[in-house]
Scaffold this active site. Structure first.
Site, PDB file in Angstrom:
ATOM      1  N   PRO A 150       0.830  -1.198   0.000  1.00 20.15           N
ATOM      2  CG  PRO A 150       0.152  -0.876   2.203  1.00 20.15           C
ATOM      3  CD  PRO A 150       0.847  -1.864   1.299  1.00 20.15           C
ATOM      4  CD  GLU A 151       2.058   4.118  -3.347  1.00 14.37           C
ATOM      5  OE1 GLU A 151       2.855   4.889  -2.767  1.00 14.37           O
ATOM      6  OE2 GLU A 151       2.373   3.424  -4.331  1.00 14.37           O
ATOM      7  CE  LYS A 189       4.818   1.693   1.457  1.00 11.34           C
ATOM      8  NZ  LYS A 189       5.245   0.901   0.281  1.00 11.34           N
ATOM      9  CG  ASN A 239       5.944   0.601  -8.143  1.00  6.12           C
ATOM     10  OD1 ASN A 239       7.038   1.130  -8.311  1.00  6.12           O
ATOM     11  ND2 ASN A 239       5.390  -0.161  -9.064  1.00  6.12           N
ATOM     12  NE  ARG A 295       6.552  -3.605  -6.261  1.00  7.67           N
ATOM     13  CZ  ARG A 295       6.170  -2.788  -5.276  1.00  7.67           C
ATOM     14  NH1 ARG A 295       6.871  -2.701  -4.155  1.00  7.67           N
ATOM     15  NH2 ARG A 295       5.074  -2.068  -5.395  1.00  7.67           N
TER      16      ARG A 295
END
Length: 271
Positions: free
Chosen positions: A2-3, A51, A172, A259
């Site tokens: 998650p951001e 996070k 990301n 990623r």
């Protein structure tokens, strides 16, 4: 992963639903804590740390000081916390529930949580003490974040930005978007980034702009519609130069899987 803004919003929703409420029941559906019963405990607060989500609960016993425990969770890729009216029908399959907390006013359920554990509140540093300054937290220190970032000069900046021990809260999406705004390819070594502090400042600004309701967007308030500069826009024209956006991958590093990255090959030339 998650951001940071997603975790911040989740913490806000949970805090609004639970803070000050007495738990009528608790159900931890992980073997280690399956027998733990927090019935009668009061939820003090729910706070984000990078996070991670920290749900702090108190037990008050007559004549004795309160005991404090923390329900620590991390959403990882698929986890979520959802708030329902008492007895409300869940929107996710029951077998994915890892924690169920009930109060007189709400049922709160954690689904597919990547991490779920309960520890003494005084021991929280054991699970979040390694984190760098939190872009959305009261501990935010841009100088310390920059010091940690540049301490690994040969590391690709796109990998360093996802290292939560350097700076907490970037995922990301914001990694790709903040690199684009600085016209830096994510694979460029930190030492070759002209203004690394600007990337951190952009990431913080983008995260803060997305704390409210509505779809996430990094394009700013003047954009005609929500969207991203490069993230998820492979083959679409760059919003600056019209060159097709490309997708690539950034190599593995200890503790971090390979990623996907998105970048404009003209605005962000590869090293």
């Amino acid at each position: 992963m998650p951001e940071g803004d997603s975790v911040w919003r989740a913490a806000k929703e949970l805090h609004q639903a639970l803070a000050g409420q007495v738990l009528l029941s608790s159900d931890f559906r992980v073997p280690r804590f399956a027998t733990l019963d927090l019935s009668g405990w009061t939820v003090h607060e729910v706070v984000p740390r990078g996070k991670h989500l920290l749900m702090r609960v108190l037990e008050s016993t007559a004549g004795n000081p309160s005991r404090a425990l923390t329900i620590h969770s991390h959403l990882k890729m698929e986890g979520s916390w959802q708030v329902y009216a008492p007895g409300g029908k869940w929107r996710k399959p029951g077998h994915t529930a890892r924690c169920v907390l009930r109060t007189a006013s709400a049922d709160v359920v954690g689904f597919s949580l990547g991490i779920l554990e309960v520890l003494r509140t005084e021991d929280e540093d054991r699970v979040v003490g390694h984190l760098g300054p939190d872009l959305l937290g009261p501990d935010w220190d841009p100088d310390e974040a920059l010091r940690r970032l540049v301490a690994s000069p040969e590391t690709p900046v796109g990998i360093a930005l996802l290292d939560q021990s350097k700076v907490a809260g970037i995922g990301n999406i914001y990694r790709c978007e903040s690199c684009f705004l600085s016209k830096v390819h994510p694979a460029v070594p930190v030492a070759a980034v002209p203004e690394p502090a600007t990337i951190l400042a952009d990431a913080k600004r983008l995260l803060e702009a997305n704390l409210g309701p509505g779809p996430r967007s990094t394009l700013g308030p003047r954009a005609l519609r929500p969207g991203y500069w490069v993230y998820g826009r492979e083959h679409q024209p760059c919003l600056r130069c019209r060159t097709p956006v490309r997708r690539g991958t950034l190599g593995k590093s200890p503790g971090l899987e390979e990623r996907t990255i998105y970048f404009c090959p003209r605005c962000q030339p590869a090293p």
